[in-house]
Write a protein that holds these residues in place. Sequence first.
Motif: not given
Length: 407
Positions: A41-47, A80-81, A294-295
Amino acid sequence: MTTIPTSPASSAPAYPAPRRAGCPMDPAPLIGSLQAEAPLARVTLWNGTRAWLVTRHAEARRILRDPRFSADLRAEGFPFVSPSQLIGLERPISFIRMDAPEHTRRRRMLTSEFMIKRVAQLRPEIDEVVEQLLDDVAAAGPPVDLVKTFTLPLPSLVICRLLGVPYQDHEFFQRCSAVLLNQASDADAARDASDRLRGYLHELVERKAAHPEDDLLSRMISEHEANGDLNRDDIVANALLLLVAGHETTANMTAMSIIDLQQHPEQWAALRERPELIPGAVEELLRHLSILHTGVPRAALEDVEVGDTTIRAGEGVLISLQAANHDARAFDDPGRLDVARSSRSHVAFGFGVHQCLGQPLARAELQSALTAVLRRFPNLKLAKPVEEIPFRETMTIYGVYELPVTW
Ligand code: HEM
């Protein structure tokens, strides 16, 4: 040099995702819903950058053993998470974030130190540390915080002895590693903690070079610096990796195992009555808890087809070991803790060439710790309801800040 992709935010959900309120032991609900839809799945990170989240066991193992996915944090698109992880780009890196052939060369220098046979020789010493710490727990009397008195000192003492790091400095290095592993730390705090820990290790390596002892730091200097295989920065990077990975992981895994078994009293009772189940139970607890939650990060070096999806070169991938270990395609009724089942194919230690170097040591410590706790404190109970125990939500390694128990 790495360029950090900055695609605009979209419907891809934010990641890492919070766990359900009041259910600190269960994976984040997002993981389950994404896994039900597709393996990736596509996910969006903090930045605002995007990454692929891999949630199924077969695809996780496939990607982790595929050299077209790089573990090098300088690779284009490396995910980078948190901001604190970005500082890795500014410092000498350790082999966990390198690819072959450099990764292979550096890992090979350490494999003999962590082989099953070598760790078996350490087992009596580990058992002795366990008994001594539990003597102090018993003498202190209930209630006791097991994190402070047992689960954190055990792996810290063991890795300190192995590396040759003075244990009396434990508060300092535990504080620094807690900042480094906290995804809520800002970059300045992480930079400061990293510099302080590296400065400390540089001084220690300096002292070992002048006065070698029978420990791993001294051996790295005499066997690998002397012949030009490693320089001082490399030795410090290795020491930092082993010191941090060596205590944070096992400490939290031990504490979480005790909580998980307390949440399942029939499983606690089964182990108390049949201690021979403990080695298998450790594997099941590793699977069930999957504390590296967290992967595992990778970046695609080429376009790669995974099922119906094409991961493009330069895209980041996070392999959720937790989701893979909770995939019903691989484990029957994965949410159920069953210490008697076979969970050997779990990926809690990763998979492929980067699979955990310290796993024989972690297993020895976990088996020794659980055996002794069950034998010496058969009626152990949590001193607070589990909902009131502070969990390490924002840490790369999940766990607890304290574990109040009584007996
Ligand atoms: C329960 C305890 C532990 C867990 C769950 C754990 C988990 C992991 C995982 C998932 C990886 C793979 C990371 C990746 O693929 O990017 C890893 C790598 C590693 N772990 Fe552990 N670990 C544990 C204990 C330890 C201990 C006790 C040590 C050292 C004394 C250690 C040292 C390492 C090292 C050096 C690597 C890098 C291996 C490589 O890149 O070749 N770990 N660990």
